[in-house]
Design a protein around this motif. Structure first.
Motif, PDB file in Angstrom:
ATOM      1  N   ILE A   1       0.852  -1.187   0.000  1.00  0.00           N
ATOM      2  CA  ILE A   1       0.000   0.000   0.000  1.00  0.00           C
ATOM      3  C   ILE A   1       0.885   1.233   0.000  1.00  0.00           C
ATOM      4  N   SER A   2       0.640   2.121  -0.927  1.00  0.00           N
ATOM      5  CA  SER A   2       1.394   3.372  -0.992  1.00  0.00           C
ATOM      6  C   SER A   2       0.828   4.327   0.049  1.00  0.00           C
ATOM      7  N   LEU A   3       1.361   4.244   1.258  1.00  0.00           N
ATOM      8  CA  LEU A   3       0.837   5.028   2.375  1.00  0.00           C
ATOM      9  C   LEU A   3       1.125   6.515   2.225  1.00  0.00           C
ATOM     10  N   ALA A   4       0.233   7.312   2.797  1.00  0.00           N
ATOM     11  CA  ALA A   4       0.493   8.749   2.880  1.00  0.00           C
ATOM     12  C   ALA A   4       1.799   8.964   3.644  1.00  0.00           C
ATOM     13  N   LYS A   5       2.507  10.027   3.320  1.00  0.00           N
ATOM     14  CA  LYS A   5       3.813  10.274   3.924  1.00  0.00           C
ATOM     15  C   LYS A   5       3.918  11.679   4.506  1.00  0.00           C
ATOM     16  N   ILE A   6       4.788  11.793   5.483  1.00  0.00           N
ATOM     17  CA  ILE A   6       5.228  13.095   5.970  1.00  0.00           C
ATOM     18  C   ILE A   6       6.678  13.215   5.530  1.00  0.00           C
TER      19      ILE A   6
ATOM     20  N   ILE B   1      -2.295  14.006   9.438  1.00  0.00           N
ATOM     21  CA  ILE B   1      -2.928  14.233   8.137  1.00  0.00           C
ATOM     22  C   ILE B   1      -2.609  15.641   7.627  1.00  0.00           C
ATOM     23  N   GLU B   2      -2.647  16.613   8.521  1.00  0.00           N
ATOM     24  CA  GLU B   2      -2.345  17.990   8.125  1.00  0.00           C
ATOM     25  C   GLU B   2      -0.915  18.132   7.615  1.00  0.00           C
TER      26      GLU B   2
ATOM     27  N   SER C   1       1.083  14.221   2.944  1.00  0.00           N
ATOM     28  CA  SER C   1       0.857  14.475   1.517  1.00  0.00           C
ATOM     29  C   SER C   1      -0.621  14.442   1.157  1.00  0.00           C
ATOM     30  N   LEU C   2      -1.496  14.180   2.140  1.00  0.00           N
ATOM     31  CA  LEU C   2      -2.924  14.096   1.880  1.00  0.00           C
ATOM     32  C   LEU C   2      -3.547  15.483   1.740  1.00  0.00           C
ATOM     33  N   ASN C   3      -4.678  15.529   1.077  1.00  0.00           N
ATOM     34  CA  ASN C   3      -5.464  16.756   0.972  1.00  0.00           C
ATOM     35  C   ASN C   3      -6.077  17.049   2.340  1.00  0.00           C
TER      36      ASN C   3
END
Length: 244
Positions: free
Chosen positions: A107-112, A162-163, A166-168
């Motif tokens: 899974i291509s997870l969201a990243k910081i 989340i903020e 890379s997520l909206n």
């Protein structure tokens, strides 16, 4: 009759719920034929021991094409040429025939920055109660260069993660609501088979598009990480539910 607590068994039990099935990464038992079957579908896979914990034994396999494969375990990376040499290497170094392993779609997870994040969710119910409650949530940020968050460099509130990711950021409320819903539904599904369980820890992923994934369910999760953050309210709630 007791039900196995291995990852493979819990995956199959959660898969029975059609609403949860879409949140599960495609998973198969580790065998040579299933390795190539999934590799033909996805260029990146995860292999993990069915009865492992704390991320021990988890590796990533990447196909570079032309029978060239990358293997990463921790910070160690090697390149192997050929399908037969790859399977032989995995059997001799990571996947003992004496233990059960599973293969999952990566899974291509969201990243910081460049570090993947995932979410630990604790779901509990009180004694003699059938009502499951989300009592704690934390985001784990992987250490630099690591593919999984068991080696976390930072623990932060989910909303903050989340903020910063890379997520909206406009998806925050939607993600938080869905995260709770999927976690509670997973607990209700597992309760059918693990009838005495009152505490379930879920490792949840959020991919680059904001989709929620169930990475793993644990019936004996370590709650100590909730005591390592500044706001210990979740930790106190978890302890309170565990007592009563």
């Amino acid at each position: 009759m007791s039900v196995s607590v291995g990852k493979w068994t819990k995956y199959k039990l959660i898969l029975e719920d059609e609403n949860l099935a879409s949140h599960l990464p495609v998973t198969k038992l580790f065998k040579e034929e299933s390795l190539w079957e999934l590799m033909d579908l996805y260029s990146e896979l995860m292999i993990k021991p069915s009865f492992g914990h704390k991320g021990k034994g988890v590796i990533q396999i990447t196909s570079f094409g032309e029978d060239k494969f990358g293997v990463q375990a921790g910070l160690n990376k090697i390149t192997i040429h050929g399908k037969k040499p790859l399977f032989k290497y995995l059997r001799e170094n990571h996947c003992s025939p004496k233990r059960q392993y599973i293969i999952q779609k990566w899974i291509s997870l969201a990243k910081i920055e460049d570090s993947p994040i995932d979410i630990r969710v604790i779901v509990q119910r009180k004694r003699k109660s059938s009502e499951w409650i989300v009592t704690g949530k934390l985001a784990k940020i992987a250490r630099d260069g690591f593919i999984i968050t068991s080696a976390a460099k930072e623990l932060v509130p989910v909303e903050e993660a989340i903020e910063r990711s890379s997520l909206n950021s406009q998806l925050i409320q939607k993600i938080l609501i869905e995260l709770d819903q999927v976690s509670l539904n997973t607990a209700r599904q597992l309760e059918k088979y693990y009838t005495k369980s009152r505490l379930i820890g879920l490792d949840m992923g959020i991919d680059q598009e904001g989709k929620i994934w169930i990475i793993e369910a644990n019936l004996t999760p370590n709650i100590a990480m909730f005591n390592k953050v500044e706001d210990k309210s979740d930790y106190e709630t978890i302890k309170s539910y565990r007592k009563g």
